[in-house]
Write an enzyme that holds these catalytic residues in place. Structure first.
Site, mmCIF file in Angstrom:
data_model
loop_
_atom_site.group_PDB
_atom_site.id
_atom_site.type_symbol
_atom_site.label_atom_id
_atom_site.label_comp_id
_atom_site.label_asym_id
_atom_site.label_seq_id
_atom_site.Cartn_x
_atom_site.Cartn_y
_atom_site.Cartn_z
ATOM 1 N N GLU A 1 -5.063 3.749 6.542
ATOM 2 C CA GLU A 1 -4.813 3.501 5.113
ATOM 3 C C GLU A 1 -5.542 4.576 4.291
ATOM 4 O O GLU A 1 -5.040 5.065 3.285
ATOM 5 C CB GLU A 1 -5.329 2.111 4.716
ATOM 6 N N ARG B 1 0.823 -1.234 0.000
ATOM 7 C CA ARG B 1 0.000 0.000 0.000
ATOM 8 C C ARG B 1 0.844 1.265 0.000
ATOM 9 O O ARG B 1 0.428 2.300 0.525
ATOM 10 C CB ARG B 1 -0.953 0.044 1.201
ATOM 11 N N CYS C 1 -10.761 -0.804 3.549
ATOM 12 C CA CYS C 1 -10.064 -0.929 4.834
ATOM 13 C C CYS C 1 -9.666 0.435 5.383
ATOM 14 O O CYS C 1 -9.093 1.248 4.666
ATOM 15 C CB CYS C 1 -8.816 -1.804 4.670
HETATM 16 C C1 FAD Z 1 -15.517 -1.429 -0.936
HETATM 17 C C2 FAD Z 1 -14.065 -1.102 -1.054
HETATM 18 C C3 FAD Z 1 -13.135 -2.129 -1.134
HETATM 19 C C4 FAD Z 1 -11.760 -1.843 -1.259
HETATM 20 N N1 FAD Z 1 -10.881 -2.879 -1.366
HETATM 21 C C5 FAD Z 1 -9.573 -2.614 -1.543
HETATM 22 C C6 FAD Z 1 -8.634 -3.699 -1.701
HETATM 23 O O1 FAD Z 1 -8.984 -4.860 -1.708
HETATM 24 N N2 FAD Z 1 -7.326 -3.375 -1.881
HETATM 25 C C7 FAD Z 1 -6.880 -2.083 -1.913
HETATM 26 O O2 FAD Z 1 -5.683 -1.850 -2.094
HETATM 27 N N3 FAD Z 1 -7.750 -1.050 -1.748
HETATM 28 C C8 FAD Z 1 -9.072 -1.280 -1.572
HETATM 29 N N4 FAD Z 1 -9.940 -0.241 -1.405
HETATM 30 C C9 FAD Z 1 -9.432 1.143 -1.335
HETATM 31 C C10 FAD Z 1 -9.360 1.896 -2.680
HETATM 32 O O3 FAD Z 1 -10.252 1.338 -3.612
HETATM 33 C C11 FAD Z 1 -7.951 1.905 -3.269
HETATM 34 O O4 FAD Z 1 -7.046 2.561 -2.406
HETATM 35 C C12 FAD Z 1 -7.907 2.603 -4.650
HETATM 36 O O5 FAD Z 1 -6.655 2.304 -5.244
HETATM 37 C C13 FAD Z 1 -8.086 4.116 -4.597
HETATM 38 O O6 FAD Z 1 -8.241 4.588 -5.934
HETATM 39 P P1 FAD Z 1 -9.104 5.893 -6.257
HETATM 40 O O7 FAD Z 1 -9.047 6.147 -7.717
HETATM 41 O O8 FAD Z 1 -10.464 5.791 -5.691
HETATM 42 O O9 FAD Z 1 -8.251 7.011 -5.518
HETATM 43 P P2 FAD Z 1 -8.749 8.163 -4.544
HETATM 44 O O10 FAD Z 1 -9.438 7.563 -3.371
HETATM 45 O O11 FAD Z 1 -9.492 9.185 -5.315
HETATM 46 O O12 FAD Z 1 -7.349 8.757 -4.084
HETATM 47 C C14 FAD Z 1 -6.499 8.012 -3.237
HETATM 48 C C15 FAD Z 1 -5.103 8.657 -3.255
HETATM 49 O O13 FAD Z 1 -4.555 8.494 -4.565
HETATM 50 C C16 FAD Z 1 -4.133 9.745 -5.101
HETATM 51 N N5 FAD Z 1 -4.423 9.706 -6.538
HETATM 52 C C17 FAD Z 1 -5.582 9.358 -7.139
HETATM 53 N N6 FAD Z 1 -5.464 9.413 -8.481
HETATM 54 C C18 FAD Z 1 -4.200 9.799 -8.736
HETATM 55 C C19 FAD Z 1 -3.455 10.051 -9.937
HETATM 56 N N7 FAD Z 1 -3.987 9.913 -11.157
HETATM 57 N N8 FAD Z 1 -2.158 10.441 -9.812
HETATM 58 C C20 FAD Z 1 -1.583 10.579 -8.589
HETATM 59 N N9 FAD Z 1 -2.242 10.382 -7.427
HETATM 60 C C21 FAD Z 1 -3.529 9.986 -7.501
HETATM 61 C C22 FAD Z 1 -4.973 10.805 -4.371
HETATM 62 O O14 FAD Z 1 -4.285 12.056 -4.278
HETATM 63 C C23 FAD Z 1 -5.144 10.163 -2.986
HETATM 64 O O15 FAD Z 1 -4.077 10.512 -2.133
HETATM 65 C C24 FAD Z 1 -11.319 -0.487 -1.279
HETATM 66 C C25 FAD Z 1 -12.261 0.543 -1.206
HETATM 67 C C26 FAD Z 1 -13.615 0.255 -1.113
HETATM 68 C C27 FAD Z 1 -14.604 1.387 -1.061
#
Ligand code: FAD
Length: 314
Positions: free
Chosen positions: A304, A182, A234
């Protein structure tokens, strides 16, 4: 954002809107852009739809000293009820493109991980489905080094293209990005660079075989996670050699509530939003759980989920 700009968000939004093909919204409620459905207004919420749009946004904000932060699909964000100052920039349009060449699969950072998995399977490529069930965008996935118990994004990433806020772009391998559980080095960079695309090394496989694996992974997820409530996945990182969910459960905290936010009975590391919650309720519940786990087990859990906006000290 400097005080002189505070009253000027609407006119900044109009000016930037006229300069780009994407969209700019002023005072946009982040509850509409987070899986938690919580969070106050972003001064500017910008969707950049091409490289030139992103360059124009970065230049505009640089000239006016507006802080910029990339966001993806908001599936790992807890945004303060008082909102976020500056511009949150999401990538869409051409950044959603997906393409295959041999066993290399290139995904724009704005594409959803789930769309990327489906497209790879349709193109006869397997390997990306280890991320099945991770919501969010490819860019957010690289930043977080998203993963599941079947594998991490860094296991299949060949390179990511990064654009710094001064507009310079470069290609970076997982090693350059110091990707671990992560974690990527992007998390320590200020101002935050943008991931604009990622190239994955996959393997040729029958689409139907990949899809069978995806169905099994979907069954697993539904059994293990409270997917019928809004959450951020998480809340805490797993400490070395243990699981945050196990520690929270062992401390007897399943079902603990602040307002309408609850530690899930199904998966103790998921905090679920069960009605009229505020982001601050989530934060207070997280701090209570962190304190109780430290008292009961001596382990200091680390968030996280990424906090945006103003928060009291942990
Ligand atoms: C139901 C559920 C289940 C999940 N299961 C998992 C799992 O199994 N494993 C896991 O790892 N995570 C899980 N997550 C967490 C989440 O989905 C991940 O962390 C995901 O990678 C976040 O992506 P996002 O596009 O939504 O980013 P955001 O939530 O919008 O942003 C997260 C971070 O990434 C940065 N960011 C976003 N896009 C960019 C970009 N293009 N360039 C640079 N920085 C950027 C943002 O500044 C921020 O700090 C889960 C979430 C939910 C709601």
């Amino acid at each position: 954002m400097p005080a002189s700009h505070v009253m000027d968000v609407e006119s900044l939004a109009r000016e930037l809107n006229a300069a780009i093909a994407g969209e700019v919204r002023a005072n946009e409620p982040m509850s509409a852009h987070t899986t938690f459905g919580l969070g106050g207004p972003a001064d500017l919420f910008v969707t950049a739809v091409s490289r030139s749009d992103l360059q124009a946004v970065l230049e505009f904000c640089r000239d006016r000293k507006v802080p910029v932060l990339p966001v993806g699909d908001g599936s790992n964000l807890l945004v303060s009820d008082t909102g976020v100052r500056g511009a949150l920039v999401k990538l869409g349009g051409k950044f959603d493109q997906l393409s295959l060449r041999g066993e290399e699969f290139t995904a724009g950072a704005g594409a959803g991980i789930s769309q990327a998995i489906a497209a790879a399977a349709s193109g006869g490529l397997g390997g990306l489905e280890v991320l099945y069930g991770v919501p969010g965008s490819v860019g957010g996935g690289v930043y977080m080094n998203a993963g599941t118990r079947h594998g991490w994004l860094s296991d299949i990433l060949l390179s990511a293209e990064i654009v710094d806020q001064d507009g310079a772009s470069r290609s970076a391998a997982p090693r350059d990005l110091e990707m671990s559980y992560r974690h990527s080095a992007l998390q320590e960079m200020d101002p935050a660079p943008f991931v604009v695309s990622a190239v994955f090394g996959l393997r040729a496989e029958e689409g139907s075989t990949v899809r069978e694996r995806i169905s099994a992974l979907a069954r697993d997820r539904r059994g293990a996670q409270p997917l019928n409530w809004r959450s951020c996945g998480c809340m805490f990182r797993n400490p070395d050699g243990d699981s945050a969910g196990r520690l929270i459960d062992a401390a007897g905290l399943k079902g603990m509530r602040v307002g309408a936010v609850e530690v899930s009975e199904k998966h103790a590391n998921f905090f679920v939003h069960r009605g009229e919650a505020t982001a601050f309720d989530v934060y207070r519940l997280a701090m209570k759980v962190k304190r109780r786990v430290a008292e009961e087990t001596g382990v200091d859990l680390k968030l996280e989920v990424r906090l945006l906006g103003d928060w009291p000290d942990e």
